[in-house]
Design an enzyme around this catalytic site. Structure first.
Site, PDB file in Angstrom:
ATOM      1  N   SER A 239     -59.474  29.878 -73.625  1.00  0.00           N
ATOM      2  CA  SER A 239     -60.238  29.512 -74.812  1.00  0.00           C
ATOM      3  C   SER A 239     -61.504  30.364 -74.786  1.00  0.00           C
ATOM      4  O   SER A 239     -61.847  30.929 -73.745  1.00  0.00           O
ATOM      5  CB  SER A 239     -60.496  28.013 -74.681  1.00  0.00           C
ATOM      6  OG  SER A 239     -61.523  27.584 -75.461  1.00  0.00           O
TER       7      SER A 239
ATOM      8  N   LYS B 183     -66.883  21.761 -59.574  1.00  0.00           N
ATOM      9  CA  LYS B 183     -65.449  21.434 -59.529  1.00  0.00           C
ATOM     10  C   LYS B 183     -64.778  21.774 -60.867  1.00  0.00           C
ATOM     11  O   LYS B 183     -63.698  22.362 -60.901  1.00  0.00           O
ATOM     12  CB  LYS B 183     -65.256  19.957 -59.178  1.00  0.00           C
ATOM     13  CG  LYS B 183     -65.836  19.628 -57.808  1.00  0.00           C
ATOM     14  CD  LYS B 183     -65.676  18.172 -57.475  1.00  0.00           C
ATOM     15  CE  LYS B 183     -66.422  17.860 -56.181  1.00  0.00           C
ATOM     16  NZ  LYS B 183     -66.295  16.457 -55.808  1.00  0.00           N
TER      17      LYS B 183
ATOM     18  N   GLY C 140     -53.244   8.737 -71.302  1.00  0.00           N
ATOM     19  CA  GLY C 140     -52.362   8.865 -72.462  1.00  0.00           C
ATOM     20  C   GLY C 140     -51.998   7.524 -73.085  1.00  0.00           C
ATOM     21  O   GLY C 140     -51.448   7.493 -74.191  1.00  0.00           O
ATOM     22  N   GLN C 141     -52.313   6.434 -72.428  1.00  0.00           N
ATOM     23  CA  GLN C 141     -51.926   5.110 -72.948  1.00  0.00           C
ATOM     24  C   GLN C 141     -52.630   4.803 -74.262  1.00  0.00           C
ATOM     25  O   GLN C 141     -52.006   4.387 -75.239  1.00  0.00           O
ATOM     26  CB  GLN C 141     -52.255   4.025 -71.912  1.00  0.00           C
ATOM     27  CG  GLN C 141     -51.877   2.625 -72.376  1.00  0.00           C
ATOM     28  CD  GLN C 141     -52.063   1.580 -71.281  1.00  0.00           C
ATOM     29  OE1 GLN C 141     -52.470   1.909 -70.157  1.00  0.00           O
ATOM     30  NE2 GLN C 141     -51.782   0.327 -71.588  1.00  0.00           N
TER      31      GLN C 141
ATOM     32  N   HIS D 246     -54.929  30.530 -81.349  1.00  0.00           N
ATOM     33  CA  HIS D 246     -55.233  29.173 -80.860  1.00  0.00           C
ATOM     34  C   HIS D 246     -54.003  28.286 -80.998  1.00  0.00           C
ATOM     35  O   HIS D 246     -53.311  28.346 -82.014  1.00  0.00           O
ATOM     36  CB  HIS D 246     -56.385  28.632 -81.719  1.00  0.00           C
ATOM     37  CG  HIS D 246     -56.975  27.369 -81.236  1.00  0.00           C
ATOM     38  ND1 HIS D 246     -56.888  26.194 -81.946  1.00  0.00           N
ATOM     39  CD2 HIS D 246     -57.683  27.082 -80.118  1.00  0.00           C
ATOM     40  CE1 HIS D 246     -57.522  25.242 -81.292  1.00  0.00           C
ATOM     41  NE2 HIS D 246     -58.022  25.756 -80.181  1.00  0.00           N
TER      42      HIS D 246
ATOM     43  N   ASP E  60     -54.474  15.194 -70.725  1.00  0.00           N
ATOM     44  CA  ASP E  60     -54.769  16.441 -71.452  1.00  0.00           C
ATOM     45  C   ASP E  60     -56.268  16.557 -71.656  1.00  0.00           C
ATOM     46  O   ASP E  60     -56.852  15.766 -72.393  1.00  0.00           O
ATOM     47  CB  ASP E  60     -54.052  16.377 -72.814  1.00  0.00           C
ATOM     48  CG  ASP E  60     -54.319  17.607 -73.660  1.00  0.00           C
ATOM     49  OD1 ASP E  60     -54.672  18.652 -73.100  1.00  0.00           O
ATOM     50  OD2 ASP E  60     -54.150  17.508 -74.891  1.00  0.00           O
ATOM     51  N   MET E  61     -56.880  17.507 -71.000  1.00  0.00           N
ATOM     52  CA  MET E  61     -58.345  17.586 -71.099  1.00  0.00           C
ATOM     53  C   MET E  61     -58.854  19.016 -71.103  1.00  0.00           C
ATOM     54  O   MET E  61     -58.288  19.905 -70.494  1.00  0.00           O
ATOM     55  CB  MET E  61     -58.980  16.869 -69.906  1.00  0.00           C
ATOM     56  CG  MET E  61     -58.663  17.526 -68.580  1.00  0.00           C
ATOM     57  SD  MET E  61     -59.889  17.152 -67.322  1.00  0.00           S
ATOM     58  CE  MET E  61     -59.690  18.565 -66.224  1.00  0.00           C
ATOM     59  N   ALA E  62     -59.954  19.202 -71.811  1.00  0.00           N
ATOM     60  CA  ALA E  62     -60.725  20.432 -71.666  1.00  0.00           C
ATOM     61  C   ALA E  62     -61.433  20.333 -70.310  1.00  0.00           C
ATOM     62  O   ALA E  62     -61.701  19.227 -69.827  1.00  0.00           O
ATOM     63  CB  ALA E  62     -61.763  20.527 -72.782  1.00  0.00           C
TER      64      ALA E  62
HETATM   65  P1  NAI Z   1     -60.466  13.654 -74.031  1.00  0.00           P
HETATM   66  O1  NAI Z   1     -61.783  13.669 -73.350  1.00  0.00           O
HETATM   67  O2  NAI Z   1     -60.347  12.958 -75.330  1.00  0.00           O
HETATM   68  O3  NAI Z   1     -59.375  13.037 -73.051  1.00  0.00           O
HETATM   69  C1  NAI Z   1     -59.126  13.611 -71.775  1.00  0.00           C
HETATM   70  C2  NAI Z   1     -58.072  12.804 -71.056  1.00  0.00           C
HETATM   71  O4  NAI Z   1     -58.653  11.573 -70.604  1.00  0.00           O
HETATM   72  C3  NAI Z   1     -56.876  12.422 -71.918  1.00  0.00           C
HETATM   73  O5  NAI Z   1     -55.709  12.635 -71.187  1.00  0.00           O
HETATM   74  C4  NAI Z   1     -57.061  10.949 -72.201  1.00  0.00           C
HETATM   75  O6  NAI Z   1     -55.806  10.305 -72.284  1.00  0.00           O
HETATM   76  C5  NAI Z   1     -57.801  10.505 -70.963  1.00  0.00           C
HETATM   77  N1  NAI Z   1     -58.657   9.331 -71.229  1.00  0.00           N
HETATM   78  C6  NAI Z   1     -59.714   9.275 -72.063  1.00  0.00           C
HETATM   79  N2  NAI Z   1     -60.253   8.049 -72.019  1.00  0.00           N
HETATM   80  C7  NAI Z   1     -59.520   7.315 -71.164  1.00  0.00           C
HETATM   81  C8  NAI Z   1     -59.581   5.992 -70.678  1.00  0.00           C
HETATM   82  N3  NAI Z   1     -60.507   5.125 -71.082  1.00  0.00           N
HETATM   83  N4  NAI Z   1     -58.681   5.597 -69.765  1.00  0.00           N
HETATM   84  C9  NAI Z   1     -57.733   6.444 -69.334  1.00  0.00           C
HETATM   85  N5  NAI Z   1     -57.616   7.720 -69.732  1.00  0.00           N
HETATM   86  C10 NAI Z   1     -58.502   8.145 -70.638  1.00  0.00           C
HETATM   87  O7  NAI Z   1     -59.917  15.157 -74.216  1.00  0.00           O
HETATM   88  P2  NAI Z   1     -60.759  16.489 -74.418  1.00  0.00           P
HETATM   89  O8  NAI Z   1     -61.162  17.026 -73.112  1.00  0.00           O
HETATM   90  O9  NAI Z   1     -61.795  16.248 -75.438  1.00  0.00           O
HETATM   91  O10 NAI Z   1     -59.644  17.455 -75.057  1.00  0.00           O
HETATM   92  C11 NAI Z   1     -59.203  17.208 -76.384  1.00  0.00           C
HETATM   93  C12 NAI Z   1     -58.093  18.153 -76.755  1.00  0.00           C
HETATM   94  O11 NAI Z   1     -58.595  19.470 -76.878  1.00  0.00           O
HETATM   95  C13 NAI Z   1     -56.931  18.266 -75.794  1.00  0.00           C
HETATM   96  O12 NAI Z   1     -55.756  18.014 -76.521  1.00  0.00           O
HETATM   97  C14 NAI Z   1     -56.960  19.722 -75.321  1.00  0.00           C
HETATM   98  O13 NAI Z   1     -55.690  20.269 -75.063  1.00  0.00           O
HETATM   99  C15 NAI Z   1     -57.592  20.372 -76.512  1.00  0.00           C
HETATM  100  N6  NAI Z   1     -58.200  21.665 -76.203  1.00  0.00           N
HETATM  101  C16 NAI Z   1     -57.562  22.779 -76.647  1.00  0.00           C
HETATM  102  C17 NAI Z   1     -58.108  24.025 -76.432  1.00  0.00           C
HETATM  103  C18 NAI Z   1     -57.403  25.252 -76.903  1.00  0.00           C
HETATM  104  O14 NAI Z   1     -57.976  26.314 -76.839  1.00  0.00           O
HETATM  105  N7  NAI Z   1     -56.164  25.171 -77.351  1.00  0.00           N
HETATM  106  C19 NAI Z   1     -59.400  24.192 -75.737  1.00  0.00           C
HETATM  107  C20 NAI Z   1     -59.949  22.943 -75.259  1.00  0.00           C
HETATM  108  C21 NAI Z   1     -59.379  21.725 -75.515  1.00  0.00           C
END
Ligand code: NAI
Length: 349
Positions: A140, A224, A306-307, A116, A174-176
């Site tokens: 994942s 999607k 990312g902000q 991971h 960055d999102m799942a």
């Molecule tokens: P999240 O839902 O917290 O955010 C997703 C994206 O939406 C981000 O880029 C964030 O900046 C943007 N965002 C959120 N709220 C916003 C707003 N109000 N306005 C503008 N942009 C906004 O992220 P999620 O999907 O929960 O993922 C969390 C982390 O998990 C990530 O770093 C991802 O890489 C990691 N991950 C890693 C895995 C692995 O196997 N290595 C598997 C799945 C996820």
């Protein structure tokens, strides 16, 4: 409990080193985890240490990996992680991709046979810090129902993107590809809080708000999101000759076995397209444009991707990073792990 970045990194690195990682690799993992906590992505921060410690202690991660990097063409390469910690392998592979994109305009580096690797924003920001565009995707463990399906096939297969603006500010997305990352369900479990009924289904395929009843996650936007997770699996699994779909190893099934996961980095050099200055100008204008969009009711401002994380990171630098008490207690204790993760099911309590 609030801790400085440095203190948190030290506690995490110490624990991982005690579990069996070299100090260099323990430091490398800690850096990625602290990056996540500092950006408010607690699902991929210190909360994961005990799981990693258990896997390391049980031999499910190679403590002395023989990393191997091989160019397969002018802009393509494979980094073999020898089932060492994914965080370190993915970082080193991105370093190589950055060098190649500086020379050739673009680089695609497959990272194969890794554990991971955590929050992908870390790796794409490596590229953005070098004035390059970074894209990263990874496999994942299978815990998501494909659209129309009643059993899991794909993982939460994340997609990350970062692009450099002016003055060192980046857009970082960055999102799942699930409505929420599995780590968010774990975070809800750690705080004993309910989850929204749009994140996951129980063992009957019914939406659930109880994080302990989750039996599969849901893809974002139905077919999607399902299509996006398929794309990630093709690029970071099938393309690298690794197990794919529901053959991808589970995070929790057997902590004594290597996971053989895949990740793919794509780096694009704006100098080979519109030119760096013009590109950065465009990114900075986009950021401003988005901030100036009339907000919908209930919102103060539109944020660019990312902000908010970057703002949190800045605030945490001043006030420290908030860590859940029991995670802090674990980090300062002498316990390496409590033998709670080797439970065969990704959804076990
Ligand atoms: P999240 O839902 O917290 O955010 C997703 C994206 O939406 C981000 O880029 C964030 O900046 C943007 N965002 C959120 N709220 C916003 C707003 N109000 N306005 C503008 N942009 C906004 O992220 P999620 O999907 O929960 O993922 C969390 C982390 O998990 C990530 O770093 C991802 O890489 C990691 N991950 C890693 C895995 C692995 O196997 N290595 C598997 C799945 C996820």
């Amino acid at each position: 409990m609030r801790l400085s970045k440095e203190k948190l990194k030290e506690l995490i690195a110490n624990k991982l080193h005690k579990a069996g990682l070299s100090t260099e690799h323990a430091d490398g993992v800690a850096d990625v985890l602290v990056h996540a906590d500092a950006r408010g992505v607690h699902s991929h921060g210190a909360m994961r240490v005990e799981y990693y410690a258990e896997r390391i202690a049980k031999g499910g991660l190679n403590n002395k990996p023989n990393f191997h990097f091989e160019k397969t063409g002018p802009s393509t390469a494979i980094f073999d992680g020898d089932n060492g910690v994914g965080h370190v392998a993915a970082k080193l592979a991105m370093d190589e991709a950055i060098k190649m994109a500086k020379e050739n305009g673009v680089a695609i580096v497959g990272v194969k046979r890794i554990g991971h690797s955590g929050a992908l924003s870390y790796f794409v920001q490596q590229a953005a810090n070098e004035n390059l565009i970074g894209i990263s995707v990874c496999q994942s463990d299978p815990m998501v129902v494909p659209f129309g399906g009643a059993e899991p096939y794909y993982g939460t297969n994340p997609i990350a993107f970062a692009a450099p603006g002016k003055d060192g500010k980046h857009i970082t997305f960055d999102m799942a590809t699930t409505v929420q990352a599995w780590g968010k369900v774990l975070h809800a479990r750690s705080k004993n809080e309910p989850i929204p009924d749009t994140w996951a289904v129980d063992s009957n395929g019914e939406p659930t708000t109880d994080p302990f009843k989750v039996n599969a996650l849901l893809p974002i936007a139905g077919p999607k999101g399902y299509g996006l997770m398929m794309m990630v699996d093709v690029l970071s699994g099938i393309l690298l000759g690794l197990p794919f779909g529901n053959k991808v190893s589970s995070m929790y099934h057997d902590l004594t076995e290597y996971r053989n996961l895949g990740q793919l980095h794509i780096v694009i050099n704006p100098e080979y397209f519109v030119g760096l200055e013009s590109f950065q100008e465009g990114i900075s204008t986009t950021m401003k444009d988005l901030n100036n969009i009339k907000p919908a009711s209930g919102f103060k401002q539109v944020s660019y991707p990312g902000q908010r994380s970057a703002e949190r990171e800045k605030a945490y630098e001043e006030n420290g990073i908030e860590i859940v008490d029991h995670i802090y207690e674990y980090l300062i204790s002498d316990v390496i792990h409590n033998n709670v993760y080797d439970h065969k099911s990704p959804f076990a309590k």
